[in-house]
Write a protein that holds these residues in place. Sequence first.
Motif, PDB file in Angstrom:
ATOM      1  N   PHE A  11       0.845  -1.182   0.000  1.00 16.94           N
ATOM      2  CA  PHE A  11       0.000   0.000   0.000  1.00 16.94           C
ATOM      3  C   PHE A  11       0.887   1.242   0.000  1.00 16.94           C
ATOM      4  CE2 PHE A  11      -2.355   3.369   2.169  1.00 16.94           C
ATOM      5  CZ  PHE A  11      -3.447   3.459   1.316  1.00 16.94           C
ATOM      6  N   ARG A  12       0.593   2.154  -0.923  1.00  9.27           N
ATOM      7  CA  ARG A  12       1.328   3.421  -0.984  1.00  9.27           C
ATOM      8  C   ARG A  12       0.331   4.569  -1.021  1.00  9.27           C
ATOM      9  NH1 ARG A  12       5.897   2.551  -5.605  1.00  9.27           N
ATOM     10  NH2 ARG A  12       6.502   0.453  -5.002  1.00  9.27           N
ATOM     11  N   GLU A  13       0.682   5.643  -0.380  1.00  5.61           N
ATOM     12  CA  GLU A  13      -0.222   6.784  -0.306  1.00  5.61           C
ATOM     13  C   GLU A  13       0.037   7.837  -1.368  1.00  5.61           C
ATOM     14  OE1 GLU A  13      -1.235   8.480   3.336  1.00  5.61           O
ATOM     15  OE2 GLU A  13      -1.380   6.573   4.383  1.00  5.61           O
ATOM     16  N   ASN A  14       1.187   7.840  -1.972  1.00  8.24           N
ATOM     17  CA  ASN A  14       1.523   8.946  -2.860  1.00  8.24           C
ATOM     18  C   ASN A  14       1.984   8.495  -4.241  1.00  8.24           C
ATOM     19  OD1 ASN A  14       1.045  11.098  -0.967  1.00  8.24           O
ATOM     20  ND2 ASN A  14       2.859  10.406   0.096  1.00  8.24           N
ATOM     21  N   ILE A  15       1.045   8.046  -5.045  1.00 11.48           N
ATOM     22  CA  ILE A  15       1.338   7.683  -6.425  1.00 11.48           C
ATOM     23  C   ILE A  15       0.902   8.858  -7.299  1.00 11.48           C
ATOM     24  CG2 ILE A  15       0.789   6.098  -8.330  1.00 11.48           C
ATOM     25  CD1 ILE A  15       2.381   4.724  -6.137  1.00 11.48           C
ATOM     26  N   GLU A  16       1.776   9.295  -8.172  1.00 13.83           N
ATOM     27  CA  GLU A  16       1.460  10.401  -9.074  1.00 13.83           C
ATOM     28  C   GLU A  16       0.498   9.911 -10.164  1.00 13.83           C
ATOM     29  OE1 GLU A  16       2.705  13.610  -9.075  1.00 13.83           O
ATOM     30  OE2 GLU A  16       4.009  13.339  -7.322  1.00 13.83           O
ATOM     31  N   VAL A  17      -0.595  10.622 -10.371  1.00 19.26           N
ATOM     32  CA  VAL A  17      -1.567  10.261 -11.401  1.00 19.26           C
ATOM     33  C   VAL A  17      -0.899  10.242 -12.780  1.00 19.26           C
ATOM     34  CG1 VAL A  17      -3.705  10.998 -12.550  1.00 19.26           C
ATOM     35  CG2 VAL A  17      -3.548  11.028 -10.056  1.00 19.26           C
ATOM     36  N   ASP A  52       1.801   9.087 -13.528  1.00 23.39           N
ATOM     37  CA  ASP A  52       2.545   7.829 -13.693  1.00 23.39           C
ATOM     38  C   ASP A  52       1.640   6.623 -13.929  1.00 23.39           C
ATOM     39  OD1 ASP A  52       4.986   9.104 -13.391  1.00 23.39           O
ATOM     40  OD2 ASP A  52       5.078   8.735 -11.227  1.00 23.39           O
ATOM     41  N   LEU A  53       0.334   6.871 -14.075  1.00 18.61           N
ATOM     42  CA  LEU A  53      -0.621   5.785 -14.264  1.00 18.61           C
ATOM     43  C   LEU A  53      -0.951   5.598 -15.741  1.00 18.61           C
ATOM     44  CD1 LEU A  53      -3.089   6.626 -11.358  1.00 18.61           C
ATOM     45  CD2 LEU A  53      -1.173   5.009 -11.337  1.00 18.61           C
ATOM     46  N   VAL A  54      -1.112   4.337 -16.130  1.00 20.70           N
ATOM     47  CA  VAL A  54      -1.485   3.961 -17.487  1.00 20.70           C
ATOM     48  C   VAL A  54      -2.739   3.103 -17.385  1.00 20.70           C
ATOM     49  CG1 VAL A  54      -0.738   2.720 -19.559  1.00 20.70           C
ATOM     50  CG2 VAL A  54       0.954   3.976 -18.184  1.00 20.70           C
ATOM     51  N   LEU A  55      -3.780   3.468 -18.137  1.00 21.90           N
ATOM     52  CA  LEU A  55      -5.017   2.688 -18.109  1.00 21.90           C
ATOM     53  C   LEU A  55      -4.755   1.280 -18.631  1.00 21.90           C
ATOM     54  CD1 LEU A  55      -7.630   5.299 -19.392  1.00 21.90           C
ATOM     55  CD2 LEU A  55      -6.937   4.802 -17.044  1.00 21.90           C
ATOM     56  N   ARG A  57       5.353  -1.381 -13.582  1.00 21.44           N
ATOM     57  CA  ARG A  57       5.851  -1.688 -14.918  1.00 21.44           C
ATOM     58  C   ARG A  57       7.357  -1.463 -14.931  1.00 21.44           C
ATOM     59  NH1 ARG A  57       2.034   0.565 -19.435  1.00 21.44           N
ATOM     60  NH2 ARG A  57       4.006   1.465 -20.078  1.00 21.44           N
ATOM     61  N   LYS A  58       7.998  -2.013 -15.913  1.00 19.87           N
ATOM     62  CA  LYS A  58       9.452  -1.879 -15.996  1.00 19.87           C
ATOM     63  C   LYS A  58       9.906  -0.469 -16.364  1.00 19.87           C
ATOM     64  CE  LYS A  58      10.164  -6.677 -16.730  1.00 19.87           C
ATOM     65  NZ  LYS A  58      10.053  -7.786 -17.568  1.00 19.87           N
ATOM     66  N   ASP A  59       8.995   0.335 -16.930  1.00 18.64           N
ATOM     67  CA  ASP A  59       9.355   1.697 -17.350  1.00 18.64           C
ATOM     68  C   ASP A  59       9.137   2.741 -16.261  1.00 18.64           C
ATOM     69  OD1 ASP A  59       6.602   1.895 -17.278  1.00 18.64           O
ATOM     70  OD2 ASP A  59       6.371   2.441 -19.381  1.00 18.64           O
ATOM     71  N   GLY A  60       8.819   2.289 -15.033  1.00 19.36           N
ATOM     72  CA  GLY A  60       8.617   3.219 -13.931  1.00 19.36           C
ATOM     73  C   GLY A  60       7.182   3.710 -13.788  1.00 19.36           C
ATOM     74  N   LYS A  61       6.331   3.342 -14.716  1.00 20.56           N
ATOM     75  CA  LYS A  61       4.911   3.703 -14.650  1.00 20.56           C
ATOM     76  C   LYS A  61       4.154   2.557 -13.978  1.00 20.56           C
ATOM     77  CE  LYS A  61       5.032   7.366 -17.573  1.00 20.56           C
ATOM     78  NZ  LYS A  61       4.647   8.682 -17.168  1.00 20.56           N
ATOM     79  N   PHE A  62       2.839   2.724 -13.849  1.00 20.93           N
ATOM     80  CA  PHE A  62       1.989   1.718 -13.216  1.00 20.93           C
ATOM     81  C   PHE A  62       0.755   1.488 -14.076  1.00 20.93           C
ATOM     82  CE2 PHE A  62       4.267   3.955  -9.912  1.00 20.93           C
ATOM     83  CZ  PHE A  62       4.740   2.945  -9.089  1.00 20.93           C
ATOM     84  N   THR A  63       0.401   0.235 -14.326  1.00 23.89           N
ATOM     85  CA  THR A  63      -0.841  -0.098 -15.029  1.00 23.89           C
ATOM     86  C   THR A  63      -1.964  -0.150 -14.008  1.00 23.89           C
ATOM     87  OG1 THR A  63       0.331  -1.386 -16.703  1.00 23.89           O
ATOM     88  CG2 THR A  63      -2.024  -1.819 -16.453  1.00 23.89           C
ATOM     89  N   VAL A  64      -3.076   0.506 -14.308  1.00 25.24           N
ATOM     90  CA  VAL A  64      -4.230   0.524 -13.412  1.00 25.24           C
ATOM     91  C   VAL A  64      -5.001  -0.783 -13.596  1.00 25.24           C
ATOM     92  CG1 VAL A  64      -6.341   1.722 -12.762  1.00 25.24           C
ATOM     93  CG2 VAL A  64      -4.368   3.041 -13.582  1.00 25.24           C
ATOM     94  N   VAL A  65      -4.964  -1.636 -12.601  1.00 22.68           N
ATOM     95  CA  VAL A  65      -5.676  -2.918 -12.648  1.00 22.68           C
ATOM     96  C   VAL A  65      -7.139  -2.701 -12.266  1.00 22.68           C
ATOM     97  CG1 VAL A  65      -5.808  -5.239 -11.637  1.00 22.68           C
ATOM     98  CG2 VAL A  65      -3.567  -4.221 -12.176  1.00 22.68           C
ATOM     99  N   GLU A  66      -7.380  -1.899 -11.259  1.00 26.93           N
ATOM    100  CA  GLU A  66      -8.738  -1.534 -10.849  1.00 26.93           C
ATOM    101  C   GLU A  66      -8.727  -0.066 -10.445  1.00 26.93           C
ATOM    102  OE1 GLU A  66     -12.548  -1.128 -10.030  1.00 26.93           O
ATOM    103  OE2 GLU A  66     -11.722  -2.874 -11.018  1.00 26.93           O
ATOM    104  N   ILE A  71      -2.319  13.220  -6.852  1.00 29.17           N
ATOM    105  CA  ILE A  71      -1.790  12.127  -6.036  1.00 29.17           C
ATOM    106  C   ILE A  71      -2.935  11.175  -5.695  1.00 29.17           C
ATOM    107  CG2 ILE A  71      -0.675  11.542  -3.835  1.00 29.17           C
ATOM    108  CD1 ILE A  71       1.128  13.208  -5.584  1.00 29.17           C
ATOM    109  N   ILE A  72      -2.643   9.861  -5.699  1.00 28.10           N
ATOM    110  CA  ILE A  72      -3.674   8.885  -5.340  1.00 28.10           C
ATOM    111  C   ILE A  72      -3.065   7.788  -4.479  1.00 28.10           C
ATOM    112  CG2 ILE A  72      -3.352   7.468  -7.418  1.00 28.10           C
ATOM    113  CD1 ILE A  72      -6.494   7.208  -7.416  1.00 28.10           C
TER     114      ILE A  72
END
Length: 132
Positions: free
Chosen positions: A5-11, A13-16, A70-79, A106-107
């Motif tokens: 669980f993380r509190e500070n993910i930059e929006v 950095d998210l990929v749908l 993800r390997k590129d430093g971004k995050f895929t939104v699973v839900e 931030i999310i």
Amino acid sequence: MKSEFRENIEVEDLVLDLDNPRFGHLKMQNQGDLTEEVIGSLIEEDKETKTLLKSVKKSGIQDPIWIQERKDGKFTVVEGNRRTTVLRMLIRANETCEVEGYDFRIIKAHVIPSTASKQDVIILSGTLCTLF
């Protein structure tokens, strides 16, 4: 499968998630390649998005989203694709939240490690889709 669980993910950095089960009908309808832009537009046009937008503007995001590293430093939104899209809409419109100090950029998120198997992520995604 463990998550962190993380509190500070930059929006930003998210990929749908193009493989999200909720978008399966679009693939079956053969509406061309699904891209993040296409999915984002479809979410923005959905009638329920306006209600979610008003709620998020008033109270922020209450439930953390689920993402995978993800390997590129971004995050895929699973839900949380709709919540992510709504945050992007509010950021573009330069809106502020009615909750003092809340930042739409931030999310909070449950982070699934990049080492999780594709099968485990698909099962988790399907399970989460039935909960939210």
